[in-house]
Design a protein around this motif. Structure first.
Motif, PDB file in Angstrom:
ATOM      1  N   LYS A  58       0.753  -1.368  -0.162  1.00 47.17           N
ATOM      2  CA  LYS A  58      -0.059   0.025   0.064  1.00 47.17           C
ATOM      3  C   LYS A  58       0.799   1.230   0.000  1.00 47.17           C
ATOM      4  N   ARG A  59       2.079   0.996   0.154  1.00 49.72           N
ATOM      5  CA  ARG A  59       3.087   2.209   0.293  1.00 49.72           C
ATOM      6  C   ARG A  59       2.810   3.616   1.499  1.00 49.72           C
ATOM      7  N   VAL A  60       2.228   2.769   2.570  1.00 50.79           N
ATOM      8  CA  VAL A  60       1.483   3.652   3.726  1.00 50.79           C
ATOM      9  C   VAL A  60       2.688   4.437   4.217  1.00 50.79           C
ATOM     10  N   ARG A  61       3.734   4.006   4.349  1.00 46.46           N
ATOM     11  CA  ARG A  61       4.805   4.721   5.105  1.00 46.46           C
ATOM     12  C   ARG A  61       5.325   5.897   4.132  1.00 46.46           C
ATOM     13  N   ALA A  62       5.442   5.514   2.807  1.00 50.36           N
ATOM     14  CA  ALA A  62       5.922   6.613   1.879  1.00 50.36           C
ATOM     15  C   ALA A  62       4.822   7.863   1.655  1.00 50.36           C
ATOM     16  N   LEU A  63       3.684   7.303   1.915  1.00 48.76           N
ATOM     17  CA  LEU A  63       2.616   8.157   1.801  1.00 48.76           C
ATOM     18  C   LEU A  63       2.601   9.237   2.992  1.00 48.76           C
ATOM     19  N   LEU A  64       3.026   8.683   4.016  1.00 51.29           N
ATOM     20  CA  LEU A  64       3.059   9.548   5.140  1.00 51.29           C
ATOM     21  C   LEU A  64       4.245  10.320   5.154  1.00 51.29           C
ATOM     22  N   SER A  65       5.375  10.038   4.553  1.00 47.55           N
ATOM     23  CA  SER A  65       6.415  10.843   4.347  1.00 47.55           C
ATOM     24  C   SER A  65       6.082  11.934   3.524  1.00 47.55           C
ATOM     25  N   TYR A  66       5.296  11.846   2.469  1.00 49.28           N
ATOM     26  CA  TYR A  66       4.998  12.809   1.254  1.00 49.28           C
ATOM     27  C   TYR A  66       3.787  13.735   2.101  1.00 49.28           C
ATOM     28  N   ALA A  67       2.915  13.083   2.771  1.00 49.46           N
ATOM     29  CA  ALA A  67       1.872  13.849   3.265  1.00 49.46           C
ATOM     30  C   ALA A  67       2.373  14.890   4.489  1.00 49.46           C
ATOM     31  N   VAL A  68       3.347  14.264   5.229  1.00 44.34           N
ATOM     32  CA  VAL A  68       3.842  15.233   6.171  1.00 44.34           C
ATOM     33  C   VAL A  68       4.724  16.285   5.606  1.00 44.34           C
ATOM     34  N   GLY A  69       5.601  15.921   4.397  1.00 49.64           N
ATOM     35  CA  GLY A  69       6.316  16.798   3.760  1.00 49.64           C
ATOM     36  C   GLY A  69       5.370  18.073   3.234  1.00 49.64           C
TER      37      GLY A  69
END
Ligand code: GRG
Length: 307
Positions: A58-69
């Motif tokens: 799902k790439r949840v961890r990458a999505l989180l980095s992008y969303a926080v960014g």
């Protein structure tokens, strides 16, 4: 004229879903660019690394980095290395977790797990090499400043090691067959699952040239709550979803006599806890308006997911 509320909510949900698809594809692209080609020697190791890290998740961890960014106004080009790195560490942990000496699962992301496809010895090396590549990506990135790289490398190393994911896994192994209390489960999962999710979020904030400290605190609070919620939902799905939907063997934790939030609290209390943690994550953002909407949607994506 203002749009009616249900229409507005639907529009925002569609926008968020489109963002998820776009960033999942982008993450796949970045990973593809950085993983050595299958034609590069040692070819079988590189083929197995690509098999393990690409084409699923799902790439949840990458999505989180992008969303926080985005929340912290970081440039996209500064987020690619940390987002890919955290997915590489995650892929590494899945490869090792599936091995017979760990959780022993033949299926991952709907296909044979790495050791089933390539053998145990190569799976071990795949995990090791994916981990090294994660740190390499951040250290060699051209968009990040040296100070940002050091903060990211530090938080990612801490989250992966004995005070983070590897430590959580050790507690998990030691407690096999021993019923855990809610507090003990929480301690285990803060390390095993939560630490990497927290690192993903913090790296998104560190990609900003001058991170706003109030936002970093809010992000950290948000990530702690949503990281634990992620695991509670994982335990619920392990009992409620089927193998085809999960892409890994369903019901395995109970069969292996492992304590989960469902075995410790019961299904209905586990669902209540997931809601409570989701509310805690939302509360961390209460000071912020529309700029935090992506994170709010992501919190719902994590807690309402079906696999
Ligand atoms: C990684 C340092 C290190 C050592 C290995 C095996 C191990 C120690 C740790 C295991 C950590 C682990 C597998 C935790 C489970 C986390 C979890 C709920 C995984 C599922 O994550 P999803 O649903 O998977 O995000 P996808 O496939 O969507 O990426």
């Amino acid at each position: 004229m203002n749009k009616p509320m249900p229409e507005l909510i639907q529009e925002q949900t569609e926008q968020f879903n489109a963002w998820v698809s776009k960033m999942q594809a982008h993450t796949e692209y970045v990973l593809d660019q950085h993983l050595p080609a299958e034609t590069v020697v040692p070819t079988r190791l590189h083929e197995a690394m690509r098999y393990s890290a690409l084409g699923g998740g799902k790439r949840v961890r990458a999505l989180l980095s992008y969303a926080v960014g985005e929340f912290c106004h970081a440039k996209l080009e500064k987020l690619d290395a940390p987002a890919a790195a955290v997915e590489l560490i995650h892929a590494f942990s899945l490869v090792h977790d599936d091995m017979p000496c760990m959780d022993d699962d033949d299926l991952r992301r709907g296909k044979p797990s790495t050791h089933k496809q390539y053998g145990e010895a190569l799976a071990l090396l795949v995990g090791d090499a994916l981990q090294s590549l994660a740190f390499q990506l951040i250290s060699q990135d051209k968009a990040l400043k040296n100070g940002q790289k050091i903060k990211m490398l530090h938080v990612l190393a801490l989250a992966s090691g004995s005070r983070g994911m590897a430590g959580g896994q050790a507690i998990d192994l030691e407690s096999m067959g021993i019923p855990l209390s809610r507090e003990e489960l929480e301690q285990m999962h803060i390390h095993k699952t939560g630490a990497l999710i927290r690192a993903a979020a913090l790296m998104g904030a560190y990609a900003t040239d001058t991170p706003n400290q109030d936002k970093v605190k809010a992000v950290d609070h948000f990530a702690k709550a949503i990281g634990l919620a992620f695991q509670v939902v994982d335990d619920i799905l392990d009992t409620e979803a089927d193998t085809a939907t999960l892409g890994k063997t369903a019901g395995k934790d109970a069969k292996d006599n492992k304590s989960t939030y469902v075995t410790t609290l019961g299904l209905s209390a586990a669902k209540e806890l997931a809601n409570e943690l989701h509310a805690n994550a939302m509360a961390a953002l209460s000071f912020y308006g529309r700029e935090a909407d992506l994170l709010r949607h992501l919190a719902s994506f994590i807690t309402q997911r079906s696999f």
